[in-house]
Design a protein around this motif. Structure first.
Motif, PDB file in Angstrom:
ATOM      1  N   ALA A 140       0.830  -1.210   0.000  1.00 15.73           N
ATOM      2  CA  ALA A 140       0.000   0.000   0.000  1.00 15.73           C
ATOM      3  C   ALA A 140       0.862   1.257   0.000  1.00 15.73           C
ATOM      4  N   ALA A 141       1.971   1.237   0.763  1.00 10.75           N
ATOM      5  CA  ALA A 141       2.872   2.395   0.820  1.00 10.75           C
ATOM      6  C   ALA A 141       3.538   2.621  -0.525  1.00 10.75           C
ATOM      7  N   LYS A 142       3.939   1.520  -1.169  1.00  9.96           N
ATOM      8  CA  LYS A 142       4.582   1.615  -2.481  1.00  9.96           C
ATOM      9  C   LYS A 142       3.618   2.193  -3.513  1.00  9.96           C
ATOM     10  N   GLU A 143       2.384   1.739  -3.473  1.00  6.89           N
ATOM     11  CA  GLU A 143       1.379   2.243  -4.418  1.00  6.89           C
ATOM     12  C   GLU A 143       1.086   3.724  -4.157  1.00  6.89           C
ATOM     13  N   GLN A 144       1.062   4.097  -2.870  1.00  6.54           N
ATOM     14  CA  GLN A 144       0.822   5.502  -2.531  1.00  6.54           C
ATOM     15  C   GLN A 144       1.958   6.386  -3.025  1.00  6.54           C
ATOM     16  N   PHE A 145       3.195   5.911  -2.935  1.00  6.25           N
ATOM     17  CA  PHE A 145       4.352   6.645  -3.469  1.00  6.25           C
ATOM     18  C   PHE A 145       4.187   6.865  -4.973  1.00  6.25           C
ATOM     19  N   PHE A 146       3.787   5.825  -5.688  1.00  5.12           N
ATOM     20  CA  PHE A 146       3.589   5.906  -7.140  1.00  5.12           C
ATOM     21  C   PHE A 146       2.466   6.884  -7.476  1.00  5.12           C
ATOM     22  N   ARG A 147       1.384   6.800  -6.733  1.00  3.83           N
ATOM     23  CA  ARG A 147       0.237   7.678  -6.965  1.00  3.83           C
ATOM     24  C   ARG A 147       0.616   9.149  -6.765  1.00  3.83           C
TER      25      ARG A 147
END
Length: 493
Positions: A140-147
């Protein structure tokens, strides 16, 4: 689960004694190696990646403190136990600064070791618990960084470093891929597309992934765009069996981990091209540039427009293209959209509404086109501002019959007529009237090649000659040594 441990001590008796001092299996510990100095110990750490290192402080070649310092630069999560003697407070203090909190005062016996190992095992279990929590939160943190990157938010540099390292993306060719779903946006459609593509691509290629509104964004490690095109085609085919809405795809050029935001702009610009080329499987800038130049030949877009070497040349091409747009049998708005998209490729602009504005009038067309082609910046350093204004006026009003030195001077440029004539001749080495006449007749010939069936009345109207056509006919024969009718027949051959 067994935990790996190494022992580092320059005293052979001490090392061997530690191996047999306690029943290590009680602590789920497996001693995988031992070393007699810090340098050897560091090599064992590199080799085994142990969970626990039991080490003396004073050793030849490399002491225990230096070994720990270097090991911490390479690996996280190792727990260190220091063997220290009386009077070694300075070394102990350095060890504390490195985060070491487990010590055994020499001489070491079974009870001392058992007490320390109990505390060590508690710490290992606590560390493992934290790691499990991090692993659960990481996706979830990785996806939030990408977003955040895709939405243009400021992201700290340390986050880039962390995710680049954790994604193991530093040595691979990365591209930003977008799959955009048509119709009503639903979470189910996004879920379906994501699962289809992920299965085709394989986990090792997928670096970062998220969906925003109706678009799935993927940072993918891939060198060959042909293989990516195959994946996209298969995804589209499978998706078509499940939903009748369109699925468009665009991919950026190769990028680094730190260029995600810029590559998103490139991909969004490519999606504008889908209206011109709806059958394209995967939109990419190199392919589309080539396609736009090929398809743009209907209005004579120069293949290397950005290499035109004069402001005058740009103006001539714009006047010619505008005339071609007016006589084209195809839908003008579609052609103007295509021209505007070409200009965006050349200029790097993201303006999605240029095509609509260019349709409003000839003046709007010139203004927008010049701005987007960047000719203001490219050529104005090489041309006097006054001459720039004169040339722009000539090509802007080339289709007006009244265009001439008197009308230009009095009604458009507000200049003295005699001064205008002298100034233009000095700059262009040609009389203004001759210049206008020559460009009108050459443009008429190019329009004839573009649309041989055009009527003489319409042709003269487009280039500003009198409507009766007599003057135009005489001038055409003088310039091309054939009559207008003979020229049309040559075009039919």
């Amino acid at each position: 689960m067994m935990y790996k441990m190494i022992i580092v001590d320059d005293e052979n008796v001490e090392r061997e004694g530690m191996v047999h001092l306690v029943e290590w299996s009680e602590y789920q510990v497996d001693i995988v190696g031992s070393a007699w100095n810090g340098a050897e110990g560091l090599e064992l750490i590199r080799q085994y990646h142990p969970d626990i290192v039991l080490t003396d402080i004073k050793m030849p070649i490399m002491n225990g403190i230096e070994m720990i310092r270097r090991a911490k630069q390479l690996y996280e999560g190792i727990l260190y136990i220091i063997l220290s003697g009386y009077g070694e407070y300075e070394f102990t203090s350095q060890a504390m600064e490195l985060g070491v909190k487990h010590y055994i005062l020499k001489p070491c016996d079974r009870e001392k070791l058992k007490k320390v190992m109990s505390r060590v095992m508690d710490d290992i279990q606590e560390y493992q618990k934290r790691q499990d929590q991090i692993e659960q939160l990481y996706p979830a943190a990785k996806e939030q960084f990408f977003r955040k990157n895709l939405q243009g938010e400021n992201v700290p540099y340390r986050e880039y470093e962390f995710y680049e390292k954790s994604c193991n993306s530093g040595v691979r060719t990365l591209r930003l891929l977008a799959l955009r779903m048509g119709g009503q946006d639903t979470s189910l459609k996004r879920f379906v597309v994501r699962n289809i593509f992920d299965e085709l691509a394989g986990e090792d290629r997928l670096i970062l992934e998220t969906d925003i509104d109706n678009t799935l964004w993927i940072l993918i490690a891939i060198e060959d765009t042909n293989s990516l095109r195959t994946m996209v085609m298969r995804t589209k085919n499978i998706y078509a069996r499940l939903d009748d809405s369109r699925l468009d795809a665009a991919v950026s050029e190769a990028c680094s981990f730190y260029e995600i935001t810029d590559r998103k702009k490139q991909v969004e610009k490519l999606f504008l091209m889908q209206e011109v080329m709806p059958t394209e499987v995967l939109l990419s800038e190199p392919d589309l540039k080539k396609s736009i130049w090929e398809k743009g030949s209907f209005i004579g877009i120069p293949e290397q427009w950005e290499q035109l070497n004069s402001f005058e040349g740009i103006l001539y091409q714009l006047a010619l293209i505008y005339a071609k747009l007016e006589i084209s049998t195809a839908e003008v708005k579609q052609k103007c959209l295509q021209l505007s998209l070409f200009m965006q490729l050349v200029s790097g602009s993201q303006d999605a509404h240029i095509g609509e504005r260019m349709l409003q009038s000839r003046a709007d067309f010139f203004q927008e086109a010049i701005q987007f082609l960047g000719s203001e910046q490219i050529f104005l350093n090489e041309i006097e501002p006054r001459l720039k204004d004169i040339l722009l006026a000539i090509y802007l009003y080339l289709d007006q019959e009244e265009l001439g030195i008197q009308w230009l001077a009095k009604d458009i440029l507000y200049m003295n007529e005699e001064y205008l004539g002298r100034y233009f001749h000095k700059q262009m080495k040609e009389k203004l009237s001759v210049y206008i006449q020559r460009n009108r007749i050459t443009m008429a010939e190019k329009l004839l090649r573009f649309h041989p069936e055009i009527s003489q009345m319409r042709l003269t109207e487009l280039v500003g000659f009198p409507a009766d056509g007599q003057y135009f006919s005489r001038l055409f024969k003088k310039h091309f040594h054939v009559t207008l009718r003979e020229y049309r027949k040559k075009l039919e051959i």
